[in-house]
Design a protein around this motif. Structure first.
Motif, PDB file in Angstrom:
ATOM      1  N   THR A   1     -12.563   8.611  28.022  1.00 40.54           N
ATOM      2  CA  THR A   1     -12.452  10.027  28.476  1.00 40.54           C
ATOM      3  C   THR A   1     -12.620  11.483  28.543  1.00 40.54           C
ATOM      4  N   ALA A   2     -12.530  12.087  29.551  1.00 38.13           N
ATOM      5  CA  ALA A   2     -12.754  13.508  29.079  1.00 38.13           C
ATOM      6  C   ALA A   2     -11.744  14.077  28.338  1.00 38.13           C
ATOM      7  N   SER A   3     -10.427  13.410  28.276  1.00 43.69           N
ATOM      8  CA  SER A   3      -9.298  13.447  27.579  1.00 43.69           C
ATOM      9  C   SER A   3      -9.662  14.052  25.871  1.00 43.69           C
ATOM     10  N   ASP A   4     -10.779  12.755  25.472  1.00 44.53           N
ATOM     11  CA  ASP A   4     -10.660  12.131  24.241  1.00 44.53           C
ATOM     12  C   ASP A   4     -12.064  12.905  23.862  1.00 44.53           C
ATOM     13  N   SER A   5     -13.080  13.462  24.374  1.00 44.93           N
ATOM     14  CA  SER A   5     -14.413  14.419  25.189  1.00 44.93           C
ATOM     15  C   SER A   5     -13.789  15.770  24.097  1.00 44.93           C
ATOM     16  N   ALA A   6     -13.153  15.916  25.229  1.00 44.90           N
ATOM     17  CA  ALA A   6     -12.533  17.488  25.051  1.00 44.90           C
ATOM     18  C   ALA A   6     -12.094  17.569  23.946  1.00 44.90           C
ATOM     19  N   LEU A   7     -11.154  16.560  23.423  1.00 42.47           N
ATOM     20  CA  LEU A   7     -10.376  16.850  21.967  1.00 42.47           C
ATOM     21  C   LEU A   7     -11.342  16.447  20.388  1.00 42.47           C
ATOM     22  N   VAL A   8     -12.465  15.341  21.028  1.00 44.87           N
ATOM     23  CA  VAL A   8     -13.414  15.670  19.578  1.00 44.87           C
ATOM     24  C   VAL A   8     -13.910  16.876  19.062  1.00 44.87           C
ATOM     25  N   ALA A   9     -14.766  17.702  20.982  1.00 41.49           N
ATOM     26  CA  ALA A   9     -15.153  19.125  20.987  1.00 41.49           C
ATOM     27  C   ALA A   9     -14.085  20.033  20.294  1.00 41.49           C
ATOM     28  N   VAL A  10     -12.975  19.930  19.916  1.00 45.31           N
ATOM     29  CA  VAL A  10     -11.778  20.800  19.689  1.00 45.31           C
ATOM     30  C   VAL A  10     -11.999  20.653  18.715  1.00 45.31           C
ATOM     31  N   VAL A  11     -11.951  19.592  17.789  1.00 43.10           N
ATOM     32  CA  VAL A  11     -12.090  19.301  16.225  1.00 43.10           C
ATOM     33  C   VAL A  11     -12.894  19.830  15.542  1.00 43.10           C
TER      34      VAL A  11
ATOM     35  N   THR B   1      -7.614  24.198  34.556  1.00 47.73           N
ATOM     36  CA  THR B   1      -8.175  23.348  33.666  1.00 47.73           C
ATOM     37  C   THR B   1      -7.120  22.206  33.378  1.00 47.73           C
ATOM     38  N   HIS B   2      -7.473  20.869  33.270  1.00 49.88           N
ATOM     39  CA  HIS B   2      -7.443  19.669  33.593  1.00 49.88           C
ATOM     40  C   HIS B   2      -6.111  19.419  32.631  1.00 49.88           C
ATOM     41  N   SER B   3      -5.465  19.030  32.150  1.00 48.53           N
ATOM     42  CA  SER B   3      -4.079  19.108  31.081  1.00 48.53           C
ATOM     43  C   SER B   3      -5.056  18.509  30.055  1.00 48.53           C
ATOM     44  N   LEU B   4      -5.925  18.123  29.654  1.00 47.31           N
ATOM     45  CA  LEU B   4      -6.513  18.286  28.497  1.00 47.31           C
ATOM     46  C   LEU B   4      -6.667  19.076  27.225  1.00 47.31           C
ATOM     47  N   GLY B   5      -6.881  20.054  27.774  1.00 46.62           N
ATOM     48  CA  GLY B   5      -6.796  21.373  27.247  1.00 46.62           C
ATOM     49  C   GLY B   5      -5.793  21.560  26.542  1.00 46.62           C
ATOM     50  N   ALA B   6      -4.509  21.485  26.892  1.00 43.59           N
ATOM     51  CA  ALA B   6      -3.524  21.723  26.853  1.00 43.59           C
ATOM     52  C   ALA B   6      -3.046  20.234  25.411  1.00 43.59           C
ATOM     53  N   LYS B   7      -3.459  19.251  26.628  1.00 43.48           N
ATOM     54  CA  LYS B   7      -2.854  17.928  25.067  1.00 43.48           C
ATOM     55  C   LYS B   7      -3.648  18.203  24.039  1.00 43.48           C
ATOM     56  N   ALA B   8      -5.030  18.971  23.999  1.00 43.64           N
ATOM     57  CA  ALA B   8      -5.645  18.954  22.136  1.00 43.64           C
ATOM     58  C   ALA B   8      -5.184  20.315  22.283  1.00 43.64           C
ATOM     59  N   GLY B   9      -4.557  20.882  22.289  1.00 46.44           N
ATOM     60  CA  GLY B   9      -3.929  22.120  21.178  1.00 46.44           C
ATOM     61  C   GLY B   9      -1.951  21.590  20.862  1.00 46.44           C
ATOM     62  N   LEU B  10      -1.735  20.306  21.449  1.00 52.06           N
ATOM     63  CA  LEU B  10      -0.468  19.469  21.737  1.00 52.06           C
ATOM     64  C   LEU B  10      -0.695  18.834  20.243  1.00 52.06           C
ATOM     65  N   VAL B  11      -1.691  17.659  20.095  1.00 51.81           N
ATOM     66  CA  VAL B  11      -1.924  17.017  19.263  1.00 51.81           C
ATOM     67  C   VAL B  11      -2.624  17.341  17.601  1.00 51.81           C
ATOM     68  N   LEU B  12      -2.740  18.621  18.387  1.00 50.69           N
ATOM     69  CA  LEU B  12      -3.718  19.786  16.763  1.00 50.69           C
ATOM     70  C   LEU B  12      -3.160  21.117  16.265  1.00 50.69           C
TER      71      LEU B  12
END
Length: 500
Positions: free
Chosen positions: A146-156, A182-193
């Motif tokens: 999903t785009a959430s995974d794509s964003a998380l990979v980009a952030v990493v 911005t979609h919640s994917l941004g906030a979730k990437a911060g939460l995960v990382l």
């Protein structure tokens, strides 16, 4: 189940799937079930002995289908579409039949090589620069879930790149930049990382687009505080309204901040780039010139069955240097020689599904022209809905329509010259009543959003079977529920005070 039993069950499954699509328009969009309904029909323990598959298949028809929300229904206008085509469905069937994990080239060469090719096909379809093509040998594309995974990979990848360039920087000082849309994917990437996330406010007068001056001010403020913004998640087509961040202005700001990674999330609207007439308004030239990574979801508006998120990067080394873990048992002579892509080093997991097969089937089955025709038809259908809203006495656009997405609300016109203008909160109350009535229906589905405190309703066109008739019916339902909501609102204490 042996081969012949599978053949028989497979024939029946295809027949039932076809019957499902023949009957789809006559079904409710939203199921008439309550939470926990399935526990009344399915044992809470698995059977001790295997059951006859005919019984299992019949239970799917009896218990599962009645509990589904039909995202492919022509009157499904919620969220964004989840694509479902027979070409994609067959691709999933073939991929499931071989179940290759695809973690390196030698685990199944066709899986890796087809992905490399179709990602370049998709890049060409959307007009992405050759710099993003796998054939460049420098950049490249990879399929994610999903785009959430794509964003998380980009952030990493961006974090790893920033830390290599600035080894003295502490992790707690790093900041992910997003906007309030911005979609919640941004906030979730911060939460995960475990990273800070700064959300930059956007304004209705800017059509909820991130502007360069707001970005520059935030960067300068964080610089004074010792924070280190290392990635900006810019959006082309926000989930809430389809807003497009001002990429030319972001590009100018980014020139003064060369360490800031620019990830473009175009999960939904990116599909519209397939039509050349949309490329200027979606800032394709700017994306091609300076974005570090770009994501678009073919499983939304791109005719490919869920899941199929495409991620492209300008420099693949940023992925592999951040994610390459190769124990001895995963080493191969091709990987050691550097003659192949090992896609496990381009995403977070090890194993991966053979998603490229269904993307290949769909792109071949529809072709560029068929794909473009579908996108254009969705935009035209949305414009028909917009035209109806603009002639309504009680409905109003909340912001400028975006491609195949409209955000609107109830704003009743005064019934008399003496009628006072309702307050913002009172209008929000009215629109909550309105949406409550819409969401109680089973024959249509829309979703809600909030635009800087303004409660609104979204309608997104995208189901492959939606026609003009469904758009007119959607408007008639919306208009009917708006009038009923106004009547209820008028009868409330607050409403009487406003209109009395």
């Amino acid at each position: 189940m042996d081969i012949e039993q599978f053949r028989k069950a497979g024939y029946q499954a295809i027949d039932r799937i076809c019957d499902y699509y023949y009957s789809l328009q006559d079904r409710d969009v939203v199921p008439r079930v309550e939470p926990g309904y399935l526990r009344e029909h399915i044992p809470l323990q698995p059977p001790e002995e295997g059951e006859d598959f005919q019984v299992i298949a019949d239970d799917y028809q009896k218990f599962i289908l009645p509990g589904l929300t039909h995202w492919q229904h022509p009157s499904f206008f919620a969220y964004f579409p989840t694509a479902c085509t027979f070409e994609g469905l067959l691709g999933d069937l073939y991929a499931g039949s071989i179940s290759n994990p695809g973690f390196n080239w030698s685990s199944s060469p066709a899986c890796t090589e087809l992905e490399g090719i179709v990602m370049d096909w998709a890049a060409n379809l959307l007009g992405l620069s050759p710099a993003f093509h796998n054939a460049s040998g420098v950049g490249g594309g990879v399929l994610q879930t999903t785009a959430s995974d794509s964003a998380l990979v980009a952030v990493v990848a961006a974090r790893s790149n920033y830390q290599r360039e600035h080894p003295e920087v502490k992790m707690e000082d790093l900041v992910i930049y997003t906007t309030s849309q911005t979609h919640s994917l941004g906030a979730k990437a911060g939460l995960v990382l475990g990273l800070q996330v700064r959300s930059i406010d956007v304004k209705l007068e800017d059509q909820l687009s991130m502007r360069g001056n707001a970005l520059r001010e935030a960067l300068e403020e964080d610089k004074q505080l010792g924070r280190k913004p290392f990635i900006l998640i810019a959006t082309v087509g926000t989930t809430s309204t389809g807003a497009v961040d001002n990429m030319p202005e972001i590009r100018e700001v980014a020139k003064d901040h060369p360490s800031l990674w620019i990830h473009v999330d175009a999960a939904w609207a990116g599909m519209a780039l397939a039509c050349p007439e949309n490329r200027s308004k979606l800032y394709l030239d700017d994306i091609n010139s300076f974005a570090h990574s770009f994501c678009a979801n073919f499983h939304k508006w791109g005719l490919v069955n869920f899941d199929c998120s495409t991620l492209w990067v300008r420099d693949r080394r940023n992925l592999t240097e951040a994610l390459d873990i190769t124990p001895v048992f995963l080493r191969t002579k091709q990987g050691d020689a550097g003659t192949v892509i090992d896609y496990r080093n381009w995403h977070l997991a090890l194993g991966r599904r053979f998603r490229s097969l269904k993307l290949w089937f769909v792109l071949r089955g529809f072709g560029v022209q068929g794909f473009q025709k579908y996108i254009r038809r969705c935009i035209e259908l949305n414009q028909q809905f917009v035209n109806l809203i603009e002639f309504s006495e009680d409905l109003s656009l909340a912001t400028q329509p975006s491609l195949a997405l409209t955000v609107f609300r109830v704003v009743p016109k005064p019934r008399s010259p003496e009628q006072a203008t309702p307050s913002a909160e009172s209008l929000n109350d009215l629109n909550r009543i309105f949406y409550g009535r819409l969401s109680a229906r089973h024959d249509i589905m829309l979703t809600q959003t909030s635009l800087n405190g303004m409660f609104c309703v979204r309608l997104a066109v995208g189901a492959a079977r939606t026609t003009e008739e469904h758009i007119r019916n959607a408007y008639n339902i919306v208009e009917k529920e708006a009038k009923a909501a106004i009547e209820t609102w008028d009868q409330t204490i607050n409403g009487v005070a406003i209109v009395g």
